[in-house]
Design a protein around this motif. Structure first.
Motif, PDB file in Angstrom:
ATOM      1  N   SER A  33       0.842  -1.197   0.000  1.00 48.80           N
ATOM      2  CA  SER A  33       0.000   0.000   0.000  1.00 48.80           C
ATOM      3  C   SER A  33       0.876   1.244   0.000  1.00 48.80           C
ATOM      4  O   SER A  33       2.034   1.220   0.403  1.00 48.80           O
ATOM      5  CB  SER A  33      -0.921   0.005   1.216  1.00 48.80           C
ATOM      6  OG  SER A  33      -0.153   0.063   2.408  1.00 48.80           O
ATOM      7  N   GLY A  34       0.285   2.343  -0.460  1.00 47.70           N
ATOM      8  CA  GLY A  34       0.990   3.616  -0.479  1.00 47.70           C
ATOM      9  C   GLY A  34       1.289   4.085  -1.882  1.00 47.70           C
ATOM     10  O   GLY A  34       1.446   5.272  -2.123  1.00 47.70           O
ATOM     11  N   GLY A  35       1.391   3.169  -2.869  1.00 40.53           N
ATOM     12  CA  GLY A  35       1.646   3.578  -4.241  1.00 40.53           C
ATOM     13  C   GLY A  35       0.428   4.265  -4.834  1.00 40.53           C
ATOM     14  O   GLY A  35      -0.647   3.673  -4.907  1.00 40.53           O
ATOM     15  N   LYS A  36       0.571   5.525  -5.249  1.00 34.74           N
ATOM     16  CA  LYS A  36      -0.581   6.300  -5.682  1.00 34.74           C
ATOM     17  C   LYS A  36      -0.573   6.562  -7.179  1.00 34.74           C
ATOM     18  O   LYS A  36      -1.503   7.158  -7.709  1.00 34.74           O
ATOM     19  CB  LYS A  36      -0.626   7.618  -4.911  1.00 34.74           C
ATOM     20  CG  LYS A  36      -0.677   7.394  -3.403  1.00 34.74           C
ATOM     21  CD  LYS A  36      -0.402   8.631  -2.623  1.00 34.74           C
ATOM     22  CE  LYS A  36      -0.242   8.310  -1.139  1.00 34.74           C
ATOM     23  NZ  LYS A  36       0.998   7.552  -0.864  1.00 34.74           N
ATOM     24  N   LEU A 251      -2.744  12.126   1.658  1.00 33.28           N
ATOM     25  CA  LEU A 251      -2.041  11.371   0.616  1.00 33.28           C
ATOM     26  C   LEU A 251      -0.631  10.982   1.022  1.00 33.28           C
ATOM     27  O   LEU A 251      -0.158   9.906   0.682  1.00 33.28           O
ATOM     28  CB  LEU A 251      -1.974  12.202  -0.672  1.00 33.28           C
ATOM     29  CG  LEU A 251      -3.181  12.104  -1.605  1.00 33.28           C
ATOM     30  CD1 LEU A 251      -3.007  13.077  -2.758  1.00 33.28           C
ATOM     31  CD2 LEU A 251      -3.339  10.693  -2.126  1.00 33.28           C
ATOM     32  N   VAL A 252       0.061  11.900   1.707  1.00 36.56           N
ATOM     33  CA  VAL A 252       1.473  11.649   2.023  1.00 36.56           C
ATOM     34  C   VAL A 252       1.722  11.922   3.501  1.00 36.56           C
ATOM     35  O   VAL A 252       2.308  12.933   3.877  1.00 36.56           O
ATOM     36  CB  VAL A 252       2.404  12.526   1.151  1.00 36.56           C
ATOM     37  CG1 VAL A 252       3.851  12.047   1.304  1.00 36.56           C
ATOM     38  CG2 VAL A 252       1.994  12.495  -0.302  1.00 36.56           C
ATOM     39  N   LEU A 317      -9.968  13.741  -1.818  1.00 31.63           N
ATOM     40  CA  LEU A 317      -8.809  14.342  -2.456  1.00 31.63           C
ATOM     41  C   LEU A 317      -9.120  15.631  -3.204  1.00 31.63           C
ATOM     42  O   LEU A 317      -8.242  16.475  -3.368  1.00 31.63           O
ATOM     43  CB  LEU A 317      -8.163  13.336  -3.411  1.00 31.63           C
ATOM     44  CG  LEU A 317      -7.663  12.053  -2.743  1.00 31.63           C
ATOM     45  CD1 LEU A 317      -6.966  11.171  -3.757  1.00 31.63           C
ATOM     46  CD2 LEU A 317      -6.729  12.377  -1.597  1.00 31.63           C
ATOM     47  N   ASP A 318     -10.341  15.802  -3.708  1.00 29.01           N
ATOM     48  CA  ASP A 318     -10.649  17.022  -4.437  1.00 29.01           C
ATOM     49  C   ASP A 318     -10.487  18.241  -3.532  1.00 29.01           C
ATOM     50  O   ASP A 318      -9.911  19.256  -3.934  1.00 29.01           O
ATOM     51  CB  ASP A 318     -12.072  16.961  -5.001  1.00 29.01           C
ATOM     52  CG  ASP A 318     -12.175  15.979  -6.168  1.00 29.01           C
ATOM     53  OD1 ASP A 318     -11.164  15.800  -6.867  1.00 29.01           O
ATOM     54  OD2 ASP A 318     -13.256  15.400  -6.350  1.00 29.01           O
ATOM     55  N   GLY A 319     -10.969  18.145  -2.303  1.00 29.09           N
ATOM     56  CA  GLY A 319     -10.809  19.244  -1.362  1.00 29.09           C
ATOM     57  C   GLY A 319      -9.358  19.485  -1.010  1.00 29.09           C
ATOM     58  O   GLY A 319      -8.926  20.636  -0.870  1.00 29.09           O
ATOM     59  N   GLU A 320      -8.591  18.410  -0.893  1.00 25.01           N
ATOM     60  CA  GLU A 320      -7.170  18.573  -0.585  1.00 25.01           C
ATOM     61  C   GLU A 320      -6.433  19.240  -1.737  1.00 25.01           C
ATOM     62  O   GLU A 320      -5.550  20.069  -1.537  1.00 25.01           O
ATOM     63  CB  GLU A 320      -6.532  17.221  -0.264  1.00 25.01           C
ATOM     64  CG  GLU A 320      -5.062  17.353   0.107  1.00 25.01           C
ATOM     65  CD  GLU A 320      -4.506  16.154   0.850  1.00 25.01           C
ATOM     66  OE1 GLU A 320      -3.327  16.204   1.229  1.00 25.01           O
ATOM     67  OE2 GLU A 320      -5.242  15.175   1.053  1.00 25.01           O
TER      68      GLU A 320
END
Length: 335
Positions: A33-36, A251-252, A317-320
């Motif tokens: 996990s973690g690969g975006k 995300l990170v 994610l859109d808000g981020e």
């Protein structure tokens, strides 16, 4: 789903042929996990452990998720002081996985995201050493002659920053991202001499030595590597570097806001001292990192919504993306 993405029987046969080790036919896979952007899997068999990198599923933008670029860069850097994982298998044909892919060695160590391993880098001195090691890897990469290491054709350094700002600015959908791209286009600085750049260097794109937090065992995720302005790498590193009291990114996630880690000013000073390079208009490069990551966040949101990320979900994610772009505009105003 993993079976469809990896096809263990077919991949096992390819690895057995590439390594001369028939036990790779007994292959199993698990998602790391973690690969975006690209998908990463650990492959295990009685022969040991390796790592598979492949693009996500679904329609892919032209030029994106370039497995061949990652392979070319890691092979070119293998003889240098920049630590990379050895490529075991490069398979440019679409079958059997439906996409080009490669397999590399599994490097021992820690990929550090939202928390530190128990009893690891638990003193201020070790945390500073880890931070310095990350900067020093960047300095070492930027010191390489792209032509001498066989990467002279990797990018087009002339007009690099103007093209980058134009490219990333046009890919954003939110008005704040478009505004950030326009603001950056009005103040593009004179770039320093070009170098090989990673394009996404941060702590969790590295493996730290299992016993020595002050040593980077391998740098991963070379998908965005090119030849261009080295200060874009520094700007991105500063973007990912959280300081105490700052919000974490969904995300990170990172550990750098913990007590004992130095702030961004320390990283800039070390980079300048070790590289002999003037950081210049660092506010511009930090704001460009905000543009780039805001666009990336929008793209990840779209891939998650389409089911192309092997079931991974990274939040709203859109808000981020909007928040990141607005923070980039603020940096430019203050800078």
């Amino acid at each position: 789903m993993i079976g469809e993405l990896v096809r263990p029987a077919e991949l096992g046969r390819l690895l057995a042929a590439a390594t001369g080790e028939p036990r790779w036919r007994e292959l199993s896979a698990s998602l790391i996990s973690g690969g975006k952007s690209n998908l990463t899997f650990e492959l295990t068999s009685p022969a040991g452990a390796l790592v598979l990198r492949r693009p996500p599923t679904g329609d892919l933008p032209s030029g994106a998720h370039d497995m061949g670029r990652e392979v070319a860069v890691q092979r070119a850097l293998a003889p240098t002081a920049v630590p990379v994982a050895r490529i075991v298998l490069w398979h440019p044909e679409p079958e059997p996985l439906g996409v080009p892919f490669y397999v590399m060695e599994k490097v021992a160590g820690h990929v550090i995201r939202g928390e530190l391993p128990p009893s690891y880098a638990d003193t201020p001195a070790q945390r500073v050493a880890m931070s310095d090691a990350l900067v020093d890897v960047l300095v070492g990469l930027h010191a390489l002659d792209p032509v001498a290491v066989g990467l002279g054709d990797l990018g087009r350094p002339a007009g690099f920053m103007a093209r980058q700002v134009d490219r990333w600015g046009k890919r954003g959908r939110a008005p704040s991202i478009t505004a950030l791209g326009a603001a950056l286009a009005e103040r593009i600085p004179q770039s320093p001499p070009p170098s090989v750049i990673h394009g996404d260097l941060r702590l969790d794109n590295c493996i730290t030595d299992p016993d020595d937090p002050g040593r980077i065992a391998a740098v991963l995720d070379w998908e965005l590597a090119t030849v261009g302005d080295p200060l874009t790498d520094l700007g991105l590193l500063l973007f990912y570097w959280r300081e105490p009291g700052e919000p974490q990114s969904d995300l990170v996630p990172t550990v750098t806001a913990l007590p004992g880690f130095p702030g961004r000013e320390h990283l800039v000073e070390r980079y300048a001292t070790r590289s002999g390079r003037d950081p210049g208009d660092i506010a511009f490069y930090r704001a460009f990192a905000h543009l780039k990551f805001a666009v990336i966040a929008e793209g990840i949101a779209a891939r998650v919504a389409s089911g192309a990320m092997a079931g991974q979900d990274f939040g709203a994610l859109d808000g981020e993306a909007v928040r990141i772009a607005e923070a980039g505009l603020d940096l430019l105003r203050k800078g």
